[in-house]
Design an enzyme around this catalytic site. Sequence first.
Site, PDB file in Angstrom:
ATOM      1  CB  ALA A 167       4.508  -6.083  -5.970  1.00  0.00           C
ATOM      2  N   GLY A 170       0.934  -2.156  -6.447  1.00  0.00           N
ATOM      3  CA  GLY A 170       1.883  -1.624  -7.426  1.00  0.00           C
ATOM      4  C   GLY A 170       1.237  -1.304  -8.763  1.00  0.00           C
ATOM      5  CD  GLU A 216       2.409   1.592  -4.918  1.00  0.00           C
ATOM      6  OE1 GLU A 216       2.608   0.368  -5.100  1.00  0.00           O
ATOM      7  OE2 GLU A 216       2.970   2.235  -4.018  1.00  0.00           O
ATOM      8  CD  GLU A 222       0.051  -1.549  -1.584  1.00  0.00           C
ATOM      9  OE1 GLU A 222      -1.054  -1.037  -1.272  1.00  0.00           O
ATOM     10  OE2 GLU A 222       0.625  -1.296  -2.650  1.00  0.00           O
TER      11      GLU A 222
HETATM   12  N1  CAA Z   1       0.776 -11.544  -6.758  1.00  0.00           N
HETATM   13  C1  CAA Z   1       0.891 -12.834  -7.113  1.00  0.00           C
HETATM   14  N2  CAA Z   1      -0.116 -13.538  -7.655  1.00  0.00           N
HETATM   15  C2  CAA Z   1      -1.292 -12.897  -7.846  1.00  0.00           C
HETATM   16  C3  CAA Z   1      -1.478 -11.551  -7.479  1.00  0.00           C
HETATM   17  C4  CAA Z   1      -0.374 -10.872  -6.923  1.00  0.00           C
HETATM   18  N3  CAA Z   1      -0.432  -9.568  -6.594  1.00  0.00           N
HETATM   19  N4  CAA Z   1      -2.753 -11.215  -7.763  1.00  0.00           N
HETATM   20  C5  CAA Z   1      -3.342 -12.301  -8.280  1.00  0.00           C
HETATM   21  N5  CAA Z   1      -2.455 -13.323  -8.339  1.00  0.00           N
HETATM   22  C6  CAA Z   1      -2.692 -14.693  -8.822  1.00  0.00           C
HETATM   23  C7  CAA Z   1      -3.435 -15.532  -7.804  1.00  0.00           C
HETATM   24  O1  CAA Z   1      -2.553 -16.024  -6.825  1.00  0.00           O
HETATM   25  C8  CAA Z   1      -4.005 -16.604  -8.685  1.00  0.00           C
HETATM   26  O2  CAA Z   1      -2.996 -17.519  -8.998  1.00  0.00           O
HETATM   27  P1  CAA Z   1      -3.231 -19.115  -8.796  1.00  0.00           P
HETATM   28  O3  CAA Z   1      -4.300 -19.424  -9.792  1.00  0.00           O
HETATM   29  O4  CAA Z   1      -1.911 -19.695  -9.123  1.00  0.00           O
HETATM   30  O5  CAA Z   1      -3.682 -19.295  -7.387  1.00  0.00           O
HETATM   31  C9  CAA Z   1      -4.335 -15.844  -9.981  1.00  0.00           C
HETATM   32  O6  CAA Z   1      -3.552 -14.668  -9.950  1.00  0.00           O
HETATM   33  C10 CAA Z   1      -5.790 -15.437 -10.101  1.00  0.00           C
HETATM   34  O7  CAA Z   1      -6.121 -14.731  -8.915  1.00  0.00           O
HETATM   35  P2  CAA Z   1      -7.350 -15.109  -7.959  1.00  0.00           P
HETATM   36  O8  CAA Z   1      -7.648 -16.551  -8.057  1.00  0.00           O
HETATM   37  O9  CAA Z   1      -7.068 -14.570  -6.598  1.00  0.00           O
HETATM   38  O10 CAA Z   1      -8.521 -14.296  -8.681  1.00  0.00           O
HETATM   39  P3  CAA Z   1      -9.793 -13.664  -7.992  1.00  0.00           P
HETATM   40  O11 CAA Z   1     -10.658 -13.184  -9.100  1.00  0.00           O
HETATM   41  O12 CAA Z   1     -10.386 -14.586  -6.995  1.00  0.00           O
HETATM   42  O13 CAA Z   1      -9.261 -12.374  -7.176  1.00  0.00           O
HETATM   43  C11 CAA Z   1      -7.931 -10.387  -6.860  1.00  0.00           C
HETATM   44  C12 CAA Z   1      -8.658 -11.302  -7.870  1.00  0.00           C
HETATM   45  C13 CAA Z   1      -8.970  -9.689  -5.964  1.00  0.00           C
HETATM   46  C14 CAA Z   1      -7.195  -9.340  -7.684  1.00  0.00           C
HETATM   47  C15 CAA Z   1      -6.966 -11.213  -6.008  1.00  0.00           C
HETATM   48  O14 CAA Z   1      -6.150 -11.996  -6.871  1.00  0.00           O
HETATM   49  C16 CAA Z   1      -6.058 -10.389  -5.150  1.00  0.00           C
HETATM   50  O15 CAA Z   1      -6.474  -9.897  -4.110  1.00  0.00           O
HETATM   51  N6  CAA Z   1      -4.776 -10.226  -5.558  1.00  0.00           N
HETATM   52  C17 CAA Z   1      -3.786  -9.542  -4.795  1.00  0.00           C
HETATM   53  C18 CAA Z   1      -3.919  -8.038  -4.987  1.00  0.00           C
HETATM   54  C19 CAA Z   1      -2.926  -7.298  -4.121  1.00  0.00           C
HETATM   55  O16 CAA Z   1      -2.943  -7.401  -2.901  1.00  0.00           O
HETATM   56  N7  CAA Z   1      -2.048  -6.494  -4.741  1.00  0.00           N
HETATM   57  C20 CAA Z   1      -1.063  -5.720  -4.042  1.00  0.00           C
HETATM   58  C21 CAA Z   1       0.220  -6.457  -3.955  1.00  0.00           C
HETATM   59  S1  CAA Z   1       1.356  -5.676  -2.844  1.00  0.00           S
HETATM   60  C22 CAA Z   1       2.107  -4.484  -3.750  1.00  0.00           C
HETATM   61  O17 CAA Z   1       1.821  -4.265  -4.914  1.00  0.00           O
HETATM   62  C23 CAA Z   1       3.154  -3.726  -3.018  1.00  0.00           C
HETATM   63  C24 CAA Z   1       3.695  -2.524  -3.665  1.00  0.00           C
HETATM   64  O18 CAA Z   1       3.293  -1.431  -3.375  1.00  0.00           O
HETATM   65  C25 CAA Z   1       4.748  -2.606  -4.627  1.00  0.00           C
END
Ligand code: CAA
Length: 254
Positions: free
Chosen positions: A62, A107, A110, A130
């Site tokens: 998400a 998500g 999921e 999460e």
């Molecule tokens: N939401 C919003 N933006 C996201 C994102 C997310 N889940 N995942 C990645 N992005 C964005 C980053 O913010 C970044 O954007 P900017 O360039 O504008 O800063 C871009 O995508 C590229 O990401 P990274 O620079 O972080 O890339 P990386 O290779 O260094 O890392 C990653 C990759 C490990 C996937 C890292 O992006 C990350 O940890 N993302 C979040 C993953 C996460 O926690 N997902 C769960 C969300 S909660 C959820 O889903 C709840 C539910 O159950 C419904």
Amino acid sequence: MIRVDREDAVALVTVDRQDALNALDLLTLTMLRDELSGLAGNDDVRAVVLTGAGDRAFIAGADIKYMSGLGVEEAMAWGALGHEVGRLLETMPKPTIAAVNGFALGGGCELALACDIRYASSNAKLGQPEVNLGIIPGWGGTQRLARVCGLGVAKELVFTGRTVDADEAHRIGLVNAVHDPVLEKARETAHVLATKSVLALRLVKRLANRALGGDHAANLAAEGEAFGELFSSADAKEGMTAFVEKREPRFTGR
Ligand code: CAA
């Protein structure tokens, strides 16, 4: 944002928000729900493949930027929308296949779990991180991960929030196979499934979805009833006759 491509009876659904690693915001998740809802009711479509655009991510979860501004009521509606998408993938009367081509986190994991079959590319990373955000999985992860991998594995992954690579995902049963390019494998299976009897697949999916819940005896009774009823179909007659006549069956969905 969401692309749908058709290859005969197979629909390929692609989440395309590559600047955010295909993370789902309100617009994208709503579009995904609407497209899947259309495909669920479209009899010309017999199998659905879900994947992410580019080669880095399936769906990175998400959209955290969007979620960070939500209050309780909005978060509940957001969770409900994600559940609706998961239920569509899980219950639409045709097979759904996730082609996990990179990050499938939160998500994203999921929605892959809600599909009937999951394939992963060798660079895939899956998990429910999460807890690291101070929240919990909200689109089915607390339930479906345990159903797919067992409760012990699911608790460890959800409690720690650690991600698994493709090989571990395969070892713990989170994905059915690891293959490069993953989309090729998913499309191949989808095309094979599209040649089967739609009636038989619809019934077997409905029954399989009951396997891990409800009353075992009632589920077996439902299987017995469906098994018998299918014998009134042209497809059952064709499938068994084709075997006896040593030829390929031609299913018509009747
Ligand atoms: N939401 C919003 N933006 C996201 C994102 C997310 N889940 N995942 C990645 N992005 C964005 C980053 O913010 C970044 O954007 P900017 O360039 O504008 O800063 C871009 O995508 C590229 O990401 P990274 O620079 O972080 O890339 P990386 O290779 O260094 O890392 C990653 C990759 C490990 C996937 C890292 O992006 C990350 O940890 N993302 C979040 C993953 C996460 O926690 N997902 C769960 C969300 S909660 C959820 O889903 C709840 C539910 O159950 C419904």
